[in-house]
Scaffold this motif. Sequence first.
Motif, short mmCIF file in Angstrom:
data_model
loop_
_atom_site.label_atom_id
_atom_site.label_comp_id
_atom_site.label_asym_id
_atom_site.label_seq_id
_atom_site.Cartn_x
_atom_site.Cartn_y
_atom_site.Cartn_z
N ASP A 39 0.84 -1.20 0.00
CA ASP A 39 0.00 0.00 0.00
C ASP A 39 0.87 1.24 0.00
O ASP A 39 1.75 1.40 0.85
CB ASP A 39 -0.91 0.00 1.23
N ILE A 40 0.64 2.13 -0.95
CA ILE A 40 1.44 3.35 -1.05
C ILE A 40 1.34 4.21 0.20
O ILE A 40 2.28 4.91 0.57
CB ILE A 40 1.01 4.17 -2.31
N GLU A 41 0.21 4.13 0.90
CA GLU A 41 0.04 4.92 2.12
C GLU A 41 1.03 4.49 3.20
O GLU A 41 1.46 5.31 4.02
CB GLU A 41 -1.40 4.78 2.64
N ASP A 42 1.40 3.22 3.22
CA ASP A 42 2.34 2.73 4.23
C ASP A 42 3.75 3.25 4.02
O ASP A 42 4.58 3.21 4.93
CB ASP A 42 2.35 1.20 4.23
N VAL A 43 4.03 3.75 2.83
CA VAL A 43 5.37 4.25 2.52
C VAL A 43 5.66 5.54 3.30
O VAL A 43 6.81 5.83 3.63
CB VAL A 43 5.51 4.50 1.01
N LEU A 44 4.62 6.30 3.60
CA LEU A 44 4.82 7.58 4.27
C LEU A 44 5.56 7.41 5.58
O LEU A 44 6.38 8.25 5.97
CB LEU A 44 3.47 8.28 4.49
N GLU A 45 5.29 6.33 6.29
CA GLU A 45 5.98 6.07 7.55
C GLU A 45 7.48 5.85 7.33
O GLU A 45 8.30 6.16 8.20
CB GLU A 45 5.38 4.84 8.23
N GLU A 46 7.83 5.31 6.17
CA GLU A 46 9.23 5.03 5.87
C GLU A 46 10.01 6.30 5.52
O GLU A 46 11.19 6.42 5.84
CB GLU A 46 9.34 4.04 4.71
N VAL A 47 9.36 7.25 4.85
CA VAL A 47 10.09 8.38 4.26
C VAL A 47 9.96 9.68 5.03
O VAL A 47 10.74 10.60 4.82
CB VAL A 47 9.62 8.63 2.81
N ILE A 48 9.00 9.76 5.94
CA ILE A 48 8.68 11.07 6.54
C ILE A 48 9.85 11.65 7.33
O ILE A 48 9.99 12.86 7.44
CB ILE A 48 7.41 10.95 7.42
N HIS A 49 10.71 10.80 7.87
CA HIS A 49 11.85 11.29 8.64
C HIS A 49 13.17 11.23 7.87
O HIS A 49 14.24 11.48 8.43
CB HIS A 49 11.99 10.49 9.94
N GLN A 50 13.08 10.90 6.59
CA GLN A 50 14.29 10.83 5.77
C GLN A 50 14.62 12.20 5.18
O GLN A 50 13.76 12.89 4.66
CB GLN A 50 14.08 9.83 4.62
N GLU A 51 15.88 12.58 5.29
CA GLU A 51 16.29 13.88 4.75
C GLU A 51 16.27 13.89 3.23
O GLU A 51 15.96 14.89 2.60
CB GLU A 51 17.69 14.24 5.27
N GLN A 52 16.63 12.77 2.63
CA GLN A 52 16.69 12.72 1.17
C GLN A 52 16.05 11.42 0.67
O GLN A 52 16.49 10.33 1.01
CB GLN A 52 18.13 12.80 0.67
#
Length: 209
Positions: free
Chosen positions: A55-68
């Motif tokens: 689910d694309i929505e689950d990706v937000l948890e992975e990237v939200i704290h990534q600088e790049q």
Amino acid sequence: MYVVVNAFHWIGYHIIEHLLSKGEKVVGVDTLDSDLKTHLLLSVGRNANFTFREDIEDVLEEVIHQEQTNVLLIDHSYQTCDYLVKNFPCYFIHTKEITKKSESMTYIHAPMIYGEWMPRDKSWFYWNDKTILLGSELFHEKGVSIQIFVLVVMLIMKARLKPTSIQLESADKETMNCNKSIIYIIEKRNMDHKLEKLEEHFQQYHELY
């Protein structure tokens, strides 16, 4: 970090494989709706740097704290990735012409690519609704190996300045022009050896193709 949407499209898989070989963290997004996709997931899923999401929505948890984070969409509708497109560098790799484009991403129009897991049968492969004979004159003139294509995509992503739409083409020096939106790929040819390798792979995994 890289997010690859339509991760187990055969082009997406090769991009993921390359990124993981360089030690990059990758999140792959796809739906496991075929035996081939399940097989490709198993091929990369053991790598500690790879995370799979359906689910694309689950990706937000992975990237939200990534600088790049770089996002790659492989022949996939960007409307379902609205947050990613608006907040991160986004690259849309497409094999067919696109008329409606977003100003928020870079479009990379793929040339005729060949490689392991491409849609094919014993003697033909399929590209943009066309059936191409392996080893034909057209194949030799226009074909670009998936490995070379992936390397060029990586260089495009690293460039500071680039047009919003880029077309990749196989060409010799006589056919090149000064259009800055076209990147010409002159591949060192060893087609017979490459075709032999493709045939060996097809024979080994033909039930998954």
